[in-house]
Motif scaffolding. Structure first.
Motif, mmCIF file in Angstrom:
data_model
loop_
_atom_site.group_PDB
_atom_site.id
_atom_site.type_symbol
_atom_site.label_atom_id
_atom_site.label_comp_id
_atom_site.label_asym_id
_atom_site.label_seq_id
_atom_site.Cartn_x
_atom_site.Cartn_y
_atom_site.Cartn_z
ATOM 1 N N SER A 115 33.005 57.675 46.647
ATOM 2 C CA SER A 115 32.377 56.746 46.701
ATOM 3 C C SER A 115 33.130 55.473 45.955
ATOM 4 N N GLY A 116 32.921 54.348 46.543
ATOM 5 C CA GLY A 116 33.602 53.089 45.596
ATOM 6 C C GLY A 116 32.625 51.927 45.904
ATOM 7 N N ARG A 117 33.223 50.924 44.942
ATOM 8 C CA ARG A 117 32.514 49.447 45.253
ATOM 9 C C ARG A 117 33.462 48.283 45.520
ATOM 10 N N VAL A 118 32.844 47.516 46.564
ATOM 11 C CA VAL A 118 33.694 46.183 46.880
ATOM 12 C C VAL A 118 33.848 45.500 45.687
ATOM 13 N N SER A 119 35.230 45.247 45.463
ATOM 14 C CA SER A 119 35.537 44.288 44.365
ATOM 15 C C SER A 119 36.048 42.938 44.525
ATOM 16 N N TYR A 120 36.465 43.051 45.691
ATOM 17 C CA TYR A 120 37.172 41.721 46.339
ATOM 18 C C TYR A 120 37.121 41.516 47.885
ATOM 19 N N ILE A 121 36.679 40.411 48.282
ATOM 20 C CA ILE A 121 36.769 40.234 49.752
ATOM 21 C C ILE A 121 37.752 39.098 50.171
ATOM 22 N N GLY A 122 38.720 39.530 51.046
ATOM 23 C CA GLY A 122 39.870 38.358 51.225
ATOM 24 C C GLY A 122 39.207 37.119 51.711
ATOM 25 N N ALA A 123 40.142 36.014 51.021
ATOM 26 C CA ALA A 123 39.849 34.779 51.382
ATOM 27 C C ALA A 123 40.373 34.101 52.803
ATOM 28 N N THR A 124 41.194 34.798 53.460
ATOM 29 C CA THR A 124 41.707 34.539 54.999
ATOM 30 C C THR A 124 41.709 35.443 55.822
ATOM 31 N N VAL A 125 41.821 35.128 57.115
ATOM 32 C CA VAL A 125 41.792 35.949 58.143
ATOM 33 C C VAL A 125 43.187 36.349 58.722
ATOM 34 N N SER A 126 43.550 37.378 59.215
ATOM 35 C CA SER A 126 44.772 37.878 59.793
ATOM 36 C C SER A 126 44.957 37.211 61.077
#
Length: 411
Positions: A285-296
């Motif tokens: 298990s883990g936790r979301v720490s960052y969500i990208g600011a751009t879309v590929s």
């Protein structure tokens, strides 16, 4: 003498003959100028409006011959509302925790004199990894010894001048000059000393007869594992060289590539379950720490970073995995959605389309609006109705045929 008998027509008869000849010539010209021309072709000089070309009603229909259909292995499903899965699955890859990586090298030029660690060794902060034999360090040590001696002389001179002045033998200006010289010598010694301390070189003791070592120690700035070593005994190195890479492997980053249409379901701090291709029976298990600011631009996905603990060391950077994140339905309760397999949706002329079978054997090219991806399925917001069929396997073949021309049969 020969006499020719002339026959004279009456005026009405002459007019009739002239009209007949004119009509005959006009008809002949009309036939010769249009012979072989298609019915809808315009004749030069003809000012009439051409007949409107009938629009191909099958411009949005793809047809395949029986042989092409068999080669394409066309498979269909019926679209029915059904509850979405409680999790969203996205491909992911384990990476080093970028906040716990150190790239270590010398601060001055020299040659590698000693190497103290090997690949895979665990080290503590401050552990000596290697030693560098540096002429620059030797020069600084010599300057430091000289500065120490000059300061010692200046100190004795200043003390003597103070004593002489107290006994009124020496002038006060001599005391001031000796004091200034002492300050200058002390400043020079401190400058060289600070440079040696910045290089982590041990300072020689004042009055020591043994020469100071010119070896520069390379120490680990963090606790971690040696994952890369570029040092070799005797190799020349410079201030820009990276001799060791160390990483704290107790935590790793899992970078998941999530479809742009699903980003609304993800928040920082969300709990994520991770399954690994190499360790299928183990879940972490883990936790979301960052969500990208751009879309590929190529994959239309967003990188989502998840902090994953690695206390046992079984997880390795570079392993492939799947990240399972809670979906909107899991948070708000189950609801029926119109879901179809993602392979049924193709992109055609910047549109999302599906292929709907027709009763005559063709396939309608139907534009759809899609929503969030749920596992291997995708939500259809508009363009399809419950009970309609769509092509799954073989949809790419139909797309290729549509690109080549749409209507007509593929051989």
């Amino acid at each position: 003498m020969i006499h020719v008998t002339a026959t004279w027509f009456t005026k009405p008869a002459a007019v009739a003959v002239i009209l007949f000849i004119a009509l005959a010539v006009g008809c002949g010209r009309g036939k010769s100028s249009t012979a072989g021309a298609p019915p809808d072709a315009r004749v030069p000089g003809d000012t009439r409006e051409p007949a409107a070309v009938e629009k191909d009603a099958e411009a949005s229909i793809v047809r395949l011959s029986d042989a092409a259909r068999q080669r394409a292995t066309i498979a269909e499903i019926t679209v029915l509302p059904r509850p979405a899965s409680d999790v969203l699955s996205a491909p992911a890859e384990l990476q080093l925790n970028g906040d716990r990586v150190a790239m270590v090298g010398p601060r001055v030029a020299g040659r590698v004199a000693r190497i103290a660690v090997s690949m895979g060794d665990r080290v503590d902060a401050g552990t000596v990894l290697a030693s560098i034999d540096s002429p620059d360090v030797g020069s600084l040590l010599a300057s430091y010894a000289s500065a120490q001696a000059a300061e010692s002389v200046a100190q004795r001179t200043y003390q003597r001048e103070k004593d002489l002045f107290a006994r009124r033998i020496s002038a006060e200006r001599e005391v001031f000059a000796a004091e200034a010289e002492l300050a200058r010598a002390t400043s020079e010694r401190r400058t060289v000393e600070s440079r040696l301390q910045a290089l982590d070189v041990a300072l020689p003791r004042a009055g020591s007869s043994s020469p100071a070592s010119a070896l520069l120690p390379i120490r680990s700035p963090i606790q971690g594992t040696v994952i890369e070593r570029n040092a070799a005994i005797g190799a020349p190195v410079g201030p820009d060289a990276v001799l060791f890479t160390l990483a704290d492997l107790s935590t790793l980053w899992l970078v998941a590539r999530v479809s742009e249409t699903t980003m609304r379901d993800i928040r920082r701090g969300d709990t994520v379950t991770v399954t690994l291709d190499a360790l299928p029976d183990q879940r972490v298990s883990g936790r979301v720490s960052y969500i990208g600011a751009t879309v590929s631009d190529t994959t239309r996905t967003v990188d989502v970073r998840i902090d994953v603990p690695n206390r046992t060391g079984q997880l390795k950077p570079g392993m492939f995995a799947r990240a399972q994140l809670a979906t909107r339905g899991a948070r708000t309760g189950p609801s029926n959605q119109l879901l179809i397999p993602q392979i049924a949706v193709q992109e055609l002329n910047r549109r999302r389309v599906v292929f709907v079978p027709r009763s005559d054997g063709g396939f309608d090219v139907r534009e759809v609006t899609v929503g969030a991806s749920v596992g291997d399925d995708i939500e259809v917001l508009s363009g399809l109705k419950a009970g309609e069929a769509v092509v799954t396997t073989g949809s790419f073949t139909l797309k290729s045929q549509a690109v080549r021309g749409g209507a007509g049969e593929s051989q």
